[in-house]
Write a protein that holds these residues in place. Structure first.
Motif, PDB file in Angstrom:
ATOM      1  N   ASN A  99     -95.410 -62.313  11.853  1.00 20.61           N
ATOM      2  CA  ASN A  99     -95.488 -63.528  12.664  1.00 20.61           C
ATOM      3  C   ASN A  99     -96.260 -64.646  11.957  1.00 20.61           C
ATOM      4  OD1 ASN A  99     -94.767 -64.565  15.419  1.00 20.61           O
ATOM      5  ND2 ASN A  99     -96.969 -64.920  15.508  1.00 20.61           N
ATOM      6  N   SER A 100     -97.192 -64.272  11.095  1.00 24.49           N
ATOM      7  CA  SER A 100     -97.990 -65.266  10.370  1.00 24.49           C
ATOM      8  C   SER A 100     -97.143 -66.067   9.385  1.00 24.49           C
ATOM      9  CB  SER A 100     -99.136 -64.590   9.610  1.00 24.49           C
ATOM     10  OG  SER A 100     -98.634 -63.757   8.579  1.00 24.49           O
ATOM     11  N   GLN A 101     -95.953 -65.562   9.054  1.00 29.68           N
ATOM     12  CA  GLN A 101     -95.084 -66.256   8.113  1.00 29.68           C
ATOM     13  C   GLN A 101     -94.174 -67.284   8.796  1.00 29.68           C
ATOM     14  OE1 GLN A 101     -93.341 -63.636   5.047  1.00 29.68           O
ATOM     15  NE2 GLN A 101     -94.580 -61.991   5.912  1.00 29.68           N
ATOM     16  N   ILE A 102     -94.253 -67.344  10.116  1.00 24.48           N
ATOM     17  CA  ILE A 102     -93.480 -68.343  10.868  1.00 24.48           C
ATOM     18  C   ILE A 102     -94.403 -69.516  11.140  1.00 24.48           C
ATOM     19  CG2 ILE A 102     -92.103 -68.795  12.926  1.00 24.48           C
ATOM     20  CD1 ILE A 102     -91.621 -65.781  13.136  1.00 24.48           C
ATOM     21  N   GLU A 103     -94.221 -70.560  10.392  1.00 26.21           N
ATOM     22  CA  GLU A 103     -95.169 -71.672  10.433  1.00 26.21           C
ATOM     23  C   GLU A 103     -94.725 -72.802  11.356  1.00 26.21           C
ATOM     24  OE1 GLU A 103     -95.110 -72.669   6.363  1.00 26.21           O
ATOM     25  OE2 GLU A 103     -96.230 -70.894   5.704  1.00 26.21           O
ATOM     26  N   GLN A 104     -93.427 -72.887  11.624  1.00 26.12           N
ATOM     27  CA  GLN A 104     -92.913 -74.001  12.402  1.00 26.12           C
ATOM     28  C   GLN A 104     -93.034 -73.721  13.904  1.00 26.12           C
ATOM     29  OE1 GLN A 104     -91.068 -72.484   9.957  1.00 26.12           O
ATOM     30  NE2 GLN A 104     -91.624 -73.977   8.394  1.00 26.12           N
ATOM     31  N   LYS A 105     -93.040 -74.782  14.670  1.00 21.71           N
ATOM     32  CA  LYS A 105     -93.067 -74.699  16.121  1.00 21.71           C
ATOM     33  C   LYS A 105     -91.703 -75.117  16.645  1.00 21.71           C
ATOM     34  CE  LYS A 105     -95.751 -76.365  20.108  1.00 21.71           C
ATOM     35  NZ  LYS A 105     -96.881 -77.242  20.527  1.00 21.71           N
ATOM     36  N   GLY A 106     -91.048 -74.244  17.415  1.00 16.63           N
ATOM     37  CA  GLY A 106     -89.731 -74.598  17.904  1.00 16.63           C
ATOM     38  C   GLY A 106     -89.004 -73.410  18.488  1.00 16.63           C
ATOM     39  N   TYR A 107     -87.693 -73.567  18.694  1.00 16.58           N
ATOM     40  CA  TYR A 107     -86.864 -72.545  19.338  1.00 16.58           C
ATOM     41  C   TYR A 107     -85.923 -71.918  18.307  1.00 16.58           C
ATOM     42  CZ  TYR A 107     -83.746 -70.365  22.740  1.00 16.58           C
ATOM     43  OH  TYR A 107     -83.010 -69.462  23.471  1.00 16.58           O
ATOM     44  N   GLY A 108     -85.726 -70.615  18.439  1.00 21.93           N
ATOM     45  CA  GLY A 108     -84.745 -69.947  17.590  1.00 21.93           C
ATOM     46  C   GLY A 108     -85.329 -69.144  16.447  1.00 21.93           C
ATOM     47  N   PHE A 109     -86.611 -68.780  16.536  1.00 23.83           N
ATOM     48  CA  PHE A 109     -87.237 -68.074  15.417  1.00 23.83           C
ATOM     49  C   PHE A 109     -87.140 -66.550  15.533  1.00 23.83           C
ATOM     50  CE2 PHE A 109     -89.120 -72.234  14.685  1.00 23.83           C
ATOM     51  CZ  PHE A 109     -89.042 -72.317  13.305  1.00 23.83           C
ATOM     52  N   ASP A 110     -86.496 -66.037  16.585  1.00 29.14           N
ATOM     53  CA  ASP A 110     -86.256 -64.594  16.650  1.00 29.14           C
ATOM     54  C   ASP A 110     -85.394 -64.147  15.470  1.00 29.14           C
ATOM     55  OD1 ASP A 110     -87.749 -64.359  18.909  1.00 29.14           O
ATOM     56  OD2 ASP A 110     -86.098 -63.882  20.261  1.00 29.14           O
ATOM     57  N   ASN A 111     -84.447 -64.998  15.073  1.00 29.62           N
ATOM     58  CA  ASN A 111     -83.595 -64.667  13.917  1.00 29.62           C
ATOM     59  C   ASN A 111     -84.419 -64.526  12.643  1.00 29.62           C
ATOM     60  OD1 ASN A 111     -81.065 -64.763  15.289  1.00 29.62           O
ATOM     61  ND2 ASN A 111     -81.133 -66.999  15.245  1.00 29.62           N
ATOM     62  N   PHE A 112     -85.385 -65.405  12.484  1.00 29.98           N
ATOM     63  CA  PHE A 112     -86.245 -65.363  11.309  1.00 29.98           C
ATOM     64  C   PHE A 112     -87.138 -64.123  11.344  1.00 29.98           C
ATOM     65  CE2 PHE A 112     -89.809 -67.672   8.813  1.00 29.98           C
ATOM     66  CZ  PHE A 112     -89.353 -67.132   7.623  1.00 29.98           C
ATOM     67  N   PHE A 113     -87.685 -63.826  12.525  1.00 33.57           N
ATOM     68  CA  PHE A 113     -88.519 -62.638  12.686  1.00 33.57           C
ATOM     69  C   PHE A 113     -87.714 -61.389  12.313  1.00 33.57           C
ATOM     70  CE2 PHE A 113     -90.870 -59.303  14.820  1.00 33.57           C
ATOM     71  CZ  PHE A 113     -92.190 -59.719  14.734  1.00 33.57           C
ATOM     72  N   ALA A 114     -86.463 -61.344  12.761  1.00 35.64           N
ATOM     73  CA  ALA A 114     -85.585 -60.213  12.455  1.00 35.64           C
ATOM     74  C   ALA A 114     -85.321 -60.108  10.958  1.00 35.64           C
ATOM     75  CB  ALA A 114     -84.271 -60.351  13.213  1.00 35.64           C
TER      76      ALA A 114
END
Length: 297
Positions: free
Chosen positions: A170-185
């Motif tokens: 989760n620390s690698q997700i720097e942006q604020k917004g919608y649709g980051f479940d794909n990135f987490f996956a």
């Protein structure tokens, strides 16, 4: 043994937290429930504050809106136990054994367990049909099917994960917004996190209007495009991104961009109707993605 973490924004979580608290007590294990209220209205916050009277339950108000990713990171770091169950505020467990179903995997070889999503059979009002139809078609999927491609249907509203792994990813997700479940996956896939899906669903209650959800799908497409252009999501199982890459390779993205420009209004009319077409939604998403890719400065 287990920390249940719930980020809250303008949603009454008293019923959810009370339900989870009862199940945790029946399991007779060390537990905690932590809710971070991400700058909700004073009216909602006042109602939610009642949960702080429950044993081993912590309600933390935030004066500023952190956003989904930072709120979850805050909760994970605040947790005292090594296993975390994340739940969205607008869900309710389908089973009275929701917690015990997760606890069966505490000593397993898996790093993350995903319980799944469910929707009530009764259709909502017509202006909520898009979210409900999409959910029943693309999110309400049996665990046997989800496990065939374990990084494809990753829904962050209901899952259990090791604390250290969550904080790292989760620390690698720097942006604020919608649709980051794909990135987490994609990050889990890249790091070879052992993911397993079970039938331990929660009902999704906080369904937004069709217009609001369509806007969210646009934001998710923008997020996906941003991640792709910045080489952040190469290792993934996302069908929409695969289709976009294929179309762009054959230069068919220009045609789909024109489809969005020409048929945007008729498509939106269908998607916000009482009978939204999921095939047209997919056409809308990919054509919108092609359009913004060609028209972004």
């Amino acid at each position: 043994m287990i920390s249940v973490l719930i980020p809250v924004y303008n949603y009454n979580v008293v019923t959810l937290v009370t339900t989870i608290h009862t199940q945790l007590q029946l399991c007779n294990i060390p537990f905690e429930i932590i809710c971070l209220d991400d700058a909700s209205s004073s009216e909602i916050a006042g109602k939610n504050y009642n949960i702080s009277h429950l044993e081993f339950t912590n309600y933390i108000p935030s004066k500023v809106n952190l956003g989904r990713t930072k709120a979850r990171q805050f909760l994970a770091k605040k947790a005292n136990y090594n296993w975390l169950i994340f739940m969205d505020a607008d869900v309710i467990p389908k089973s009275e054994f929701f917690i015990s179903n997760y606890l069966k995997f505490i000593d397993s070889d898996y790093d993350a367990i995903y319980g799944g999503f469910a929707y009530h059979e009764k259709a909502p009002a017509s202006n909520y049909m898009l979210r409900w139809t999409y959910g029943k078609t693309h999110e309400q999927i049996a665990a046997t099917d989800r496990n065939k491609r374990p990084y494809k249907v990753i829904i962050s509203a209901n899952f259990m994960i090791k604390k250290s792994i969550f904080i790292d990813i989760n620390s690698q997700i720097e942006q604020k917004g919608y649709g980051f479940d794909n990135f987490f996956a994609a990050l889990m896939k890249m790091k070879k996190v052992k993911v397993f899906h079970i039938d331990n669903e929660v009902y999704h209650l906080g369904i937004e209007t069709s217009k609001a959800y369509l806007n969210k799908k646009e934001k998710a497409a923008e997020t996906l495009l941003f991640l792709h252009k910045n080489n952040r999501i190469d290792n993934h199982q996302n069908d929409l991104l695969n289709l976009f890459i294929t179309l762009k390779h054959y230069k068919a993205n220009v045609i789909f961009s024109m489809v969005y420009k020409r048929f945007k209004n008729p498509l939106q009319k269908n998607l916000c109707s009482n009978h939204p077409s999921m095939k047209l939604l997919q056409l809308y998403r990919i054509s919108y993605m092609c359009y913004i890719d060609l028209n972004q400065k």
